[in-house]
Write a protein that holds these residues in place. Sequence first.
Motif, short mmCIF file in Angstrom:
data_model
loop_
_atom_site.label_atom_id
_atom_site.label_comp_id
_atom_site.label_asym_id
_atom_site.label_seq_id
_atom_site.Cartn_x
_atom_site.Cartn_y
_atom_site.Cartn_z
N ASP A 1 -60.70 29.46 -61.15
CA ASP A 1 -61.01 30.84 -61.53
C ASP A 1 -59.88 31.77 -61.07
OD1 ASP A 1 -62.20 33.18 -62.31
OD2 ASP A 1 -63.61 33.26 -60.63
N ALA B 1 -58.75 34.40 -62.34
CA ALA B 1 -59.00 35.83 -62.50
C ALA B 1 -59.56 36.45 -61.23
CB ALA B 1 -59.95 36.08 -63.66
N SER B 2 -59.90 35.60 -60.25
CA SER B 2 -60.47 36.09 -59.00
C SER B 2 -59.45 36.17 -57.86
CB SER B 2 -61.65 35.20 -58.57
OG SER B 2 -62.70 35.28 -59.50
N ARG C 1 -53.01 40.86 -58.06
CA ARG C 1 -53.93 41.86 -58.58
C ARG C 1 -53.30 43.24 -58.42
NH1 ARG C 1 -58.57 41.34 -60.27
NH2 ARG C 1 -58.85 39.27 -59.35
N ARG D 1 -60.99 42.43 -63.29
CA ARG D 1 -60.58 41.03 -63.43
C ARG D 1 -59.39 40.82 -64.37
NH1 ARG D 1 -63.59 36.80 -61.73
NH2 ARG D 1 -63.34 35.61 -63.65
N HIS D 2 -59.63 40.44 -65.61
CA HIS D 2 -58.56 40.04 -66.52
C HIS D 2 -57.63 41.18 -66.90
CE1 HIS D 2 -61.98 37.26 -67.15
NE2 HIS D 2 -61.04 36.34 -67.20
N ARG D 3 -58.00 42.43 -66.66
CA ARG D 3 -57.20 43.57 -67.09
C ARG D 3 -56.40 44.19 -65.95
NH1 ARG D 3 -62.13 44.38 -69.42
NH2 ARG D 3 -62.65 46.09 -67.96
N LEU E 1 -54.15 42.20 -63.67
CA LEU E 1 -53.31 41.17 -63.08
C LEU E 1 -51.87 41.32 -63.58
CD1 LEU E 1 -55.74 38.16 -63.61
CD2 LEU E 1 -55.31 39.36 -61.46
N ASN F 1 -50.35 45.18 -65.08
CA ASN F 1 -51.73 44.87 -65.48
C ASN F 1 -51.81 44.04 -66.77
OD1 ASN F 1 -52.95 46.11 -63.29
ND2 ASN F 1 -53.27 48.05 -64.35
N TRP G 1 -52.63 38.64 -67.43
CA TRP G 1 -53.55 37.61 -67.92
C TRP G 1 -53.07 36.95 -69.21
CZ3 TRP G 1 -56.96 34.70 -65.70
CH2 TRP G 1 -57.84 33.93 -66.48
N VAL H 1 -52.50 32.78 -69.72
CA VAL H 1 -53.27 31.90 -70.61
C VAL H 1 -52.56 31.66 -71.94
CG1 VAL H 1 -55.44 32.62 -69.58
CG2 VAL H 1 -54.59 33.85 -71.59
#
Length: 386
Positions: free
Chosen positions: A134, A136-137, A172, A179-181, A183, A233, A236, A240
């Motif tokens: 995970d 995104a954490s 972060r 989360r995904h927005r 990083l 930001n 993500w 991926v």
Amino acid sequence: MNFDEGEIVASLREALGRFIEKEMPRSAVAEWDARNHFPRDVFKKLADLGVMGLTIPEEYGGVGRDIFATMVVIEELSRRSLAVSVPYIMAACYAGMNIEECGTEAQKREILPKIVTGDMLFAYGLTEPDAGADLASVKTRAERHGDVIRVNGAKRFCSGAGIADYIYTLVRTGPEGERHRNLSFVLIPPTAKGVTITKIEAMGMKGAATTDVSFDDVEVPIENLVGGEAAWNKGWPMLVGPGLDVEKLEVAAIGIGIARAALDDAWAYAQERRQFGRRIGEFQSIQHKLADMQTQIHAARLTLYHAAWLANQRRPCSSETSMAKLFATEVAKAAALECQTILGAYGYVKDFDAERYVRDALLMPIIGGSSAVQRGNIFKQAMAVR
């Protein structure tokens, strides 16, 4: 469908074969493994073959993107030593592919030519003590202060940080809830003030030592933000995108290299070892083991090569890359253990390479997304089209 590799790949395999026999003899490989040593001099000679440029566009000194050929290089090097194949990935893939895909023009001009010459390696700073699958954490935080980015946090299982020029660090950069927005990726030199690297003693994959890395008020210029200021930001999609698919293929190629080495050694031993007045390779039980290994490796290579072809065409291939990673790494583990079985007690002692194959192969289903993660990916992709 044409399954011929072509003259270019055939010539590449032949050149790598000569290089490996000359520069990577088994005796040297055993020493690298025992010392957890990265043979940088050998790595530089490998760069002279031009293989570092297989992920680099011609305008930056490379030969153009060829994912299939890149996997061939990883596979062939991994047949002999991960102390060279993993740093090759750190250069051609971690550095080359990510900067080519996500970097600014200035970052490409600065970094990509150095990859081609073997003078630039990235380590991945992704996993954390509380963030594995995970990502995104992640909790490692980066804050901007004018033209400086300040980083605090920690990364775990950061392989090769001690030999890298930059740690390609997922951080972060906004509120945790998003989360995904929130990083981003930052390039952090391992030598920067506030960076502490601690080796983790692991069973295998020696040469690019596994490490813990901590960041204590580490400061880097804003130019080290991958993709430039507009990418704040936006990490993500970088994570991926195509790079993650190719990472799965990289591990699959390592696994196939290990599996092929295990088969070669098991086959040779079966023709030399005699029991009850016969070579053990004359016993049907051994023949069947070797036949099964040969079949599984062949199937794994076809799965890898098909997925690499899709990735090179920039076609959707998340499911295929997960299949390749899952199947090839499980085959590697099975082949290494079968080799050890055929060698018997000799497969358990450090004087024989089979012992190293087992240590290295056991890691392959874990790194780059575990087998469980890949099965989840495959299921979700299949559900999406049913």
